[in-house]
Each structure stands twice: as C-alpha cells, then as structure tokens.
Design an enzyme around this catalytic site. Structure first.
Site, short mmCIF file in Angstrom:
data_model
loop_
_atom_site.label_atom_id
_atom_site.label_comp_id
_atom_site.label_asym_id
_atom_site.label_seq_id
_atom_site.Cartn_x
_atom_site.Cartn_y
_atom_site.Cartn_z
N ILE A 58 0.83 -1.21 0.00
CA ILE A 58 0.00 0.00 0.00
C ILE A 58 0.86 1.26 0.00
O ILE A 58 0.34 2.36 -0.21
CB ILE A 58 -0.96 0.03 1.21
CG1 ILE A 58 -0.19 -0.08 2.53
CG2 ILE A 58 -1.99 -1.07 1.09
CD1 ILE A 58 -1.04 0.08 3.78
N ILE A 83 1.05 -5.32 12.28
CA ILE A 83 0.12 -5.65 13.36
C ILE A 83 0.79 -6.10 14.65
O ILE A 83 0.10 -6.31 15.64
CB ILE A 83 -0.86 -6.75 12.91
CG1 ILE A 83 -0.09 -8.02 12.51
CG2 ILE A 83 -1.73 -6.25 11.76
CD1 ILE A 83 -1.00 -9.21 12.23
N TYR A 147 2.08 0.91 17.73
CA TYR A 147 1.03 0.27 16.92
C TYR A 147 -0.31 0.94 17.18
O TYR A 147 -1.02 1.34 16.24
CB TYR A 147 0.97 -1.22 17.25
CG TYR A 147 -0.25 -1.93 16.71
CD1 TYR A 147 -0.48 -2.01 15.34
CD2 TYR A 147 -1.17 -2.53 17.57
CE1 TYR A 147 -1.60 -2.67 14.84
CE2 TYR A 147 -2.29 -3.19 17.08
CZ TYR A 147 -2.49 -3.26 15.72
OH TYR A 147 -3.61 -3.90 15.22
N VAL A 191 -4.44 -17.77 21.50
CA VAL A 191 -5.17 -19.04 21.43
C VAL A 191 -4.41 -20.04 20.56
O VAL A 191 -4.18 -21.19 20.96
CB VAL A 191 -6.60 -18.83 20.89
CG1 VAL A 191 -7.29 -20.17 20.66
CG2 VAL A 191 -7.42 -17.98 21.86
N ARG A 214 -8.82 -10.89 28.16
CA ARG A 214 -9.04 -10.62 26.74
C ARG A 214 -10.47 -11.05 26.37
O ARG A 214 -11.01 -12.01 26.91
CB ARG A 214 -8.03 -11.40 25.88
CG ARG A 214 -6.59 -10.93 26.06
CD ARG A 214 -6.40 -9.53 25.55
NE ARG A 214 -5.05 -9.02 25.74
CZ ARG A 214 -4.69 -8.21 26.74
NH1 ARG A 214 -5.59 -7.86 27.65
NH2 ARG A 214 -3.46 -7.76 26.82
#
Length: 315
Positions: A58, A83, A147, A191, A214
């Site tokens: 991008i 991320i 972030y 997870v 969370r």
C-alpha cells in the site's frame, strides 16, 4: 461489486475474502506478504469472483493508482497493516509508515473514485475496561504502543475524509480475534500459540502474572462483522466495536486449553508497558446498526481452532 481487499492474504483478511466471494462480489487482493501467506487464499482462487492477487504494498502510490483507475472499486476493505505490538516498539517507523501513511495513500485513491472505506483498527487503542458492561466506542483511549498510536492516527484521517469530503467510511475495532489460519508462532495469537504448545507437549508460557483479560472473538464472526460494515450506510462516519462480550484471563484461558496446570508457566513480560489489564467489549452499537451478534462461543471456537491446527502441518 468490485472490491479491493488489502491484507487479504492475512489471517482475518482470508476470512473476509471468503465471505465476500460467497456473497457474490468480484474481489482483488493486495498483500505484500509481510504478515500474510499465499497458501491462506489458495482454495479461494478457484472461485469465479476471485479476480486477482497482487503482491504489492500500500506504500506504492503508482500501483494503487493503476488498480483504482482500472477497476473502479466500490468498496475498499483496508486490512493491510503492520500488526505486531512488539515490532512497533522495536521499529516504530515501519509501523507508522504502513499503518498511517499507507492508509493515507488508500484514502486518496478512495476519495478520487468515491470508493467506500472500511478501515480495520484494533481494540488495542483502548484503555483498560473499568465497567462490567464492557468497552463502548466512547471509552477512553490509551495509546500504549506505537502500533496503537499509528492506528489512531489512521482512524483520525479516515474519519476526516468523511467530514471533509463526504466520503463513506467506517472504522471497525474488532477485539482479540482468533481461529483457523492464524499463525501459531511468536507473532500469532494467544489461542493458536497455546493450542500448538499443548499439542506439542510444551509449556504454555504466560507473560507476567496472567491476570490480564481478553475478549476473544472467533474469526468467522469477525469477518461477518467487517463485511457487513461495508454494506451498510448506517455506519458511515462511525467507529464500531465487535467482540464476544465475555472476557477471560490469560491464566484461565491457558487452563481451559491445556487442562493440565503442570503445563503452564509464567515468564517475564517482554513489553509490560503496552499491556492492557482488562479488555471486555460492548458490541451494542454493532447490534443496533448492523444487526450483528457473535455466534460462536469461546469453547466452540477453541475446539474448531484445535481441529484445524491438528489437520495442518503446524504442529
């Protein structure tokens, strides 16, 4: 519709692509594969609506210009981003460029072509939850990592294009998303990492005291939310959360997955300054404006994720 999906070879992006194709759209995927993997979308390539995968960034304004001029996209689902929280602390420049400047380049093309923007933000912009009713979109932010700071900067630019130019935009803030196709390594989600460690008979390492909570959202529910936000004019100019509406401590999550307390151990936190003590989502706005509610329970989602990991070569 003609739809551009940035970050479409990533974990959530792959599920968004699948949903858009099932809904009958023509989808172009742009991804530089810094986080995504081509194998994530290999099964989607056979779909008649899968138009093209473009390996590119991008940050390439010329590439974006050509794509938008040629295809006249009606919606851009903008999921492409850096991320990883720890990476943003170690190298804030890359995260800022990808998440803030890259979003600006997307916005300029969307403004030129009147393309709706669905911008993927994050629950990591929020301060800790202090209300058992959960975090609403009006909850205070606390930008505890570059972030989160880059995402808020991008959010503000996205919303400014709504107010300054009347461009249809929506900012979506999904909570902690997990499920099949998420990476099981250090940069993956808790997870997936815990399940892989359990299956390999290795310890489930918890950073810090493990009391942080969370709100874990199964990926098909997340994708449905993101896709619906693109279809509805009711959320234009809005920020919208999505989560399960149930939080669980990392200690409890490890126990739920491992079933064996001897397999769980605590280690020193690598970035305690960016930790959020409690995350619990209030999705009332998504329910009101989009009619969206999560369908997959945490226990069901963990089972589905474990079955997927066992069916792959990730263990």
């Amino acid at each position: 519709m003609n739809i551009l999906l940035t970050g479409g070879a990533g974990f959530i992006g792959r599920w968004v692509a699948k949903r858009l194709l099932e809904d009958g759209h023509r989808v172009w995927i742009l991804d530089d594969l810094s986080n995504g993997r081509e194998e994530n979308i290999s099964e989607l390539r056979q779909h008649p609506g899968f138009m093209q995968f473009i390996k590119g960034t991008i940050m390439d304004e010329g590439l974006l210009g050509s794509l938008f001029d040629d295809q006249r996209f009606e919606i851009c689902y903008h999921l492409g981003a850096s991320i990883n929280v720890q990476d943003s602390i170690d190298d804030p420049k890359t995260t800022f460029n990808n998440d803030s400047v890259g979003t600006f380049y997307i916005l300029e093309q969307c403004r030129k072509h009147r393309t709706k923007v669905v911008f993927m933000s994050t629950c990591m912009v929020y301060d800790r939850c202090t209300d058992e009713r959960g975090i609403t979109e009006l909850h205070p932010t606390k930008l505890a990592s570059p972030y989160a700071g880059a995402k808020i900067a991008a959010e503000n630019m996205v919303l400014s294009y709504y107010h300054a130019y009347g461009l249809p935009v929506v900012v979506v803030r999904p909570f902690n998303t997990y499920g099949p196709y998420q990476k099981t390594g250090g940069e993956g989600g808790v997870v997936a990492i815990f399940i892989k460690q359990k299956l390999n008979g290795k310890p489930l390492n918890i950073y810090g005291d493990g009391k942080q909570t969370r709100d874990l959202l199964y990926v098909s529910d997340c994708a449905q939310f993101v896709v619906q936000a693109g279809y509805s004019d009711k959320v234009n100019g809005e920020i919208v959360n999505a989560g399960l509406g149930r939080d669980i401590s990392v200690n409890e999550l490890a126990s739920l997955i491992a079933g064996n307390p001897d397999q769980i151990c605590h280690i020193e936190h690598i970035h305690p300054q960016s930790e959020i003590a409690k995350l619990l989502c209030n999705s009332d706005k998504a329910k009101q404006l989009l009619g969206w509610e999560p369908k997959v329970t945490l226990e069901e989602g963990i089972q589905l994720t474990q079955e997927w990991i066992q069916s792959t070569d990730l263990i």
